[in-house]
Write an enzyme that holds these catalytic residues in place. Structure first.
Site, PDB file in Angstrom:
ATOM      1  N   ARG A  18       4.071   2.362   5.486  1.00  0.00           N
ATOM      2  CA  ARG A  18       4.295   3.295   4.369  1.00  0.00           C
ATOM      3  C   ARG A  18       4.912   4.600   4.849  1.00  0.00           C
ATOM      4  NH1 ARG A  18      -1.117   4.303   2.003  1.00  0.00           N
ATOM      5  NH2 ARG A  18      -1.701   3.942   4.154  1.00  0.00           N
ATOM      6  N   ASN A  36      -0.050   0.416  -0.545  1.00  0.00           N
ATOM      7  CA  ASN A  36      -0.742  -0.809  -0.141  1.00  0.00           C
ATOM      8  C   ASN A  36      -1.350  -1.471  -1.366  1.00  0.00           C
ATOM      9  OD1 ASN A  36      -0.248  -0.467   2.590  1.00  0.00           O
ATOM     10  ND2 ASN A  36      -2.224   0.446   3.026  1.00  0.00           N
TER      11      ASN A  36
END
Length: 94
Positions: A18, A36
């Site tokens: 990320r 996520n």
């Protein structure tokens, strides 16, 4: 402006994906978010010019660093995306 919803699977959580995606997208001038998922996947909504979106997909397929992207599901969408690129709150066990 083209917009894609992506779902990435493989070794994509707990490896800095990320943060790497956010850095890449900010530098490329892409807008959207990454997060996520409870399933172990990582979801993204990303908008920008087509050439930059194509470069992002190629970069993801190269699986930078400890990341291993095994599969990318890519769907065009018409969702409005705010300027900037953000890491969204992910699922929690609570």
């Amino acid at each position: 402006m083209p917009c894609l919803h992506l779902s990435l699977t493989g070794r994509v959580q707990g490896v800095g994906l990320r943060w790497a995606v956010r850095r890449y997208c900010q530098q490329a001038g892409l807008a959207g978010w990454v997060k996520n998922e409870r399933t172990g996947a990582v979801s993204m909504l990303v908008a920008g010019n087509q050439a930059e979106l194509d470069r992002l997909l190629a970069w993801l397929k190269q699986s930078p660093a400890a990341i291993r992207v095994d599969n990318i599901i890519c769907e065009p969408t018409t969702v409005e995306v705010k300027p900037g690129f953000f890491i969204k709150h992910s699922w929690t066990w609570l």
